[in-house]
Design a protein around this motif. Structure first.
Motif, short mmCIF file in Angstrom:
data_model
loop_
_atom_site.label_atom_id
_atom_site.label_comp_id
_atom_site.label_asym_id
_atom_site.label_seq_id
_atom_site.Cartn_x
_atom_site.Cartn_y
_atom_site.Cartn_z
N ILE A 67 14.67 -33.21 -0.85
CA ILE A 67 15.91 -34.01 -0.38
C ILE A 67 17.04 -33.21 -0.69
O ILE A 67 18.10 -33.27 -0.24
CB ILE A 67 15.83 -35.37 -0.64
N MET A 68 17.05 -32.50 -1.88
CA MET A 68 18.32 -31.95 -2.50
C MET A 68 18.17 -30.49 -2.08
O MET A 68 19.27 -29.75 -2.19
CB MET A 68 18.33 -32.04 -3.92
N PHE A 192 17.65 -35.02 16.87
CA PHE A 192 16.56 -35.31 17.73
C PHE A 192 15.11 -34.95 17.21
O PHE A 192 14.33 -35.85 17.19
CB PHE A 192 16.60 -34.68 19.11
N SER A 193 14.92 -33.77 16.60
CA SER A 193 13.59 -33.31 16.39
C SER A 193 13.41 -33.78 14.82
O SER A 193 12.27 -34.15 14.77
CB SER A 193 13.80 -31.74 16.20
N HIS A 194 14.31 -34.22 14.12
CA HIS A 194 14.17 -34.85 12.95
C HIS A 194 13.74 -36.69 13.13
O HIS A 194 12.90 -37.19 12.41
CB HIS A 194 15.26 -35.10 12.02
N GLY A 195 14.31 -36.90 14.41
CA GLY A 195 13.77 -38.23 14.70
C GLY A 195 12.35 -38.43 15.20
O GLY A 195 11.79 -39.38 14.65
N LEU A 196 11.92 -37.38 15.80
CA LEU A 196 10.44 -37.28 16.18
C LEU A 196 9.58 -37.09 14.74
O LEU A 196 8.57 -37.70 14.78
CB LEU A 196 10.23 -36.14 17.17
N LEU A 197 9.75 -36.28 14.05
CA LEU A 197 9.13 -35.94 12.96
C LEU A 197 9.11 -36.88 11.96
O LEU A 197 8.09 -37.30 11.31
CB LEU A 197 9.85 -34.65 12.30
N CYS A 198 10.35 -37.59 11.84
CA CYS A 198 10.39 -38.79 10.94
C CYS A 198 9.78 -40.28 11.11
O CYS A 198 9.72 -41.11 10.61
CB CYS A 198 11.78 -38.96 10.23
N GLN A 354 16.71 -25.87 4.78
CA GLN A 354 17.89 -26.99 5.17
C GLN A 354 17.36 -27.88 6.20
O GLN A 354 17.78 -29.07 6.09
CB GLN A 354 19.14 -26.10 5.75
N TYR A 355 16.47 -27.36 7.12
CA TYR A 355 15.93 -28.29 7.93
C TYR A 355 14.80 -29.32 7.40
O TYR A 355 15.06 -30.49 7.92
CB TYR A 355 15.20 -27.34 9.18
N VAL A 356 14.37 -29.00 6.41
CA VAL A 356 13.16 -29.80 6.03
C VAL A 356 14.07 -30.98 4.78
O VAL A 356 13.64 -32.00 4.65
CB VAL A 356 12.13 -29.13 5.21
N ALA A 359 15.26 -33.30 7.24
CA ALA A 359 14.02 -34.38 7.66
C ALA A 359 13.94 -35.52 6.51
O ALA A 359 13.54 -36.58 6.83
CB ALA A 359 12.84 -33.40 7.78
N ALA A 360 13.97 -34.82 5.10
CA ALA A 360 13.62 -35.78 4.08
C ALA A 360 14.69 -36.77 3.88
O ALA A 360 14.50 -37.79 3.65
CB ALA A 360 13.58 -35.06 2.92
N GLN A 361 15.95 -36.26 4.26
CA GLN A 361 17.06 -37.32 4.25
C GLN A 361 17.16 -38.55 5.13
O GLN A 361 17.66 -39.55 5.01
CB GLN A 361 18.43 -36.61 4.45
N VAL A 362 16.54 -37.98 6.61
CA VAL A 362 16.51 -39.11 7.58
C VAL A 362 15.41 -40.16 7.20
O VAL A 362 15.65 -41.37 7.19
CB VAL A 362 15.88 -38.49 8.84
#
Length: 532
Positions: A67-68, A192-198, A354-356, A359-362
């Motif tokens: 997340i960092m 949007f992609s993070h919403g689906l993944l998370c 940065q993408y992951v 995702a972790a932050q979401v």
């Protein structure tokens, strides 16, 4: 036989077996119920277990570390120390704050070990504050944390969008320069992609974090080696790398200019409270959460320092890097050192990191939203605390975070507003970090029931250092980055932070003080007592 012996003979017996399960047996030895020890502890804290505990200790560490996103975060904030101290800003502007942040992490680890619940920081505040101020302390901490969580999601994903536009710029040899509109469009696509993944099940998210940490560490080490090796004759001397100071802020005081470099590690070292927020999804959370907090902060601090040292050696000219047309100066450094193809290769992996990280932050932010809604503290709480029947995760909370981050992203049409948003994220998070720590060393000195990890008598000096540091850094982050600021260079973090403070204050005075009581019980008292 005495009455007490008779009562004991006919009472149910509760034991913890070798697998960490709490068994309740009748006097004749028959098994009445089996519960996970973590769920029994959670019941004592007042909450019914609603998640699947599928994060192991290693996966919890991986989550807090990912997340960092050290390499991506350093790439995002590389310009801060360049402006505020040059080589000295890069090396020592990173090291000094990291030492103080470790005190904050140690204090938070003790609290997470004692009270492993997704509610995290605002729960800690409620339990450590004087009874008459318990709800207010919980309210303030919760809103500060949610503000930081959501704005950090936006900051991370907007920076990821900027990384993508930088790659497009370099790949097209400067012929394609995407402005604010396309960058915002990329931000929305990422969210949007993070919403689906998370929205996935806990087990999927736990396994993904092992992949995240491998990519993050691998890319960071590759970046360090490539900067040191490929810089060749352009590499500056050791004396220059560690002692050359340049003040490009416009502030007359070099000391003050150097202090402004502290913003870089403070933005990077956020989100480690995530280990506490996923504790209801973690097996052995009372041990795993504090270990994850301490290990992730130490590892990020260490790798980040090595990366900045490598960047300092590879930075032949601070002025040339600052004069780049790319959105992120770190991209220019890689371009200068590695050339077009080398830069795009390493930059592609940094974009993935940065993408992951986003995702972790979401996931982290959604757990905070879920917990705060579970305690009926948010408008529409009945929606945001719902668990999806298939994934057993708070999918509604995930999408609320995504939508709010997308709205915050509108500030990205102004670089000044975007930087202020990042500052607001750090301020919001660290205020929420330090509030329960402050209460721990004041009204809560005798209230904490130590978990497996305890600071012992060191809680007081470390707590004082942590509180003093956060007070100092909060004031620092409210200052403009340059002297004599204009409307375009002003730091509007104070506006964003005060807007939330005013909203939360008015809500409390007008309404919330009449109905918000702090953390609520979602388990029956009888059930909680039987689990003890």
């Amino acid at each position: 036989m005495s009455d007490s012996e008779k009562s004991s003979k006919h009472a149910d017996v509760t034991i913890v077996n070798d697998s960490g399960l709490v068994e309740r047996r009748s006097p004749n030895g028959s098994l009445l119920s089996v519960r996970h020890a973590d769920d029994a502890l959670l019941a004592q804290l007042g909450y019914r277990s609603e998640f699947r505990r599928e994060f192991s200790t290693i996966e919890t560490i991986a989550f807090a570390f990912s997340i960092m996103g050290v390499i991506a975060s350093v790439s995002s904030v590389y310009s801060f120390p360049l402006v505020s101290g040059g080589h000295v800003g890069m090396v020592f502007g990173w090291l000094i704050p990291c030492l103080f942040v470790m005190s904050v992490a140690a204090c938070m680890a003790e609290l997470a070990s004692s009270m492993p619940t997704s509610a995290g920081l605002y729960y800690f505040s409620a339990k450590l504050a004087p009874p008459e101020y318990s709800a207010l302390a919980s309210w303030i901490t919760g809103w500060a944390n949610i503000t930081g969580q959501v704005t950090l999601v936006c900051s991370i994903d907007f920076t990821c969008a900027q990384m993508i536009t930088s790659a497009i710029n370099v790949g097209s040899d400067g012929n394609v320069v995407l402005g604010n509109g396309p960058t915002y469009g990329i931000l929305l696509a990422l969210l949007f992609s993070h919403g689906l993944l998370c929205s996935s099940a806990t087990g999927v998210l736990a396994r993904l974090n092992l992949f995240y940490v491998v990519v993050t560490i691998g890319t960071t080490i590759a970046a360090i080696i490539s900067l040191l090796v490929a810089s060749g004759d352009q590499r500056v001397s050791t004396k220059t790398a560690f002692t050359d100071f340049e003040n490009n802020t416009g502030w007359s005081s070099d000391g003050w200019a150097f202090l402004l470099a502290f913003a870089a590690p403070m933005w990077t070292l956020t989100g480690y409270d995530s280990a506490a927020h996923i504790s209801e999804e973690t097996a052995g959370a009372a041990r795993a959460a504090p270990i994850a907090i301490l290990v992730s902060v130490f590892a990020t601090s260490s790798l980040g320092w090595l990366l900045f040292i490598a960047a300092s050696f590879a930075t032949a000219s601070v002025d040339d890097i600052l004069g780049t047309d790319l959105p992120l100066p770190m991209g220019q450094l890689f371009l200068s050192v590695l050339g077009k193809h080398g830069m795009l290769a390493i930059w592609s992996f940094i974009i993935v990191v940065q993408y992951v990280t986003g995702a972790a932050q979401v996931v982290d932010a959604s757990r905070v939203v879920f917990a705060f809604a579970r305690d009926n503290a948010l408008p529409g709480s009945r929606w945001w605390k719902q668990m999806n029947r298939y994934t057993q995760t708070p999918v509604n909370a995930v999408w609320l975070v995504v939508v709010m981050a997308g709205i915050c992203g509108l500030l990205g049409f102004s670089a000044t507003a975007l930087n202020s948003l990042a500052g607001s994220a750090v301020i919001g998070l660290y205020v929420s970090y330090v509030t329960p720590i402050f209460l721990r060393i004041t009204s809560g000195r005798t209230k904490l029931v130590p978990g497996p990890f305890s600071l012992g008598r060191w809680y007081m000096p470390l707590g004082i250092i942590a509180v003093a540091w956060v007070c100092f850094i909060t004031i620092l982050l409210l200052f403009p980055p340059v002297s004599n600021p204009t409307a375009d260079t002003m730091n509007y973090a104070v506006v964003i932070v005060m807007a939330v403070v005013i909203f939360a204050s008015i809500s409390w005075v007008v309404s919330a003080r009449k109905w918000f009581v702090g953390p609520v019980h979602t388990v029956d008292e009888a059930l909680s007592e039987k689990s003890q």
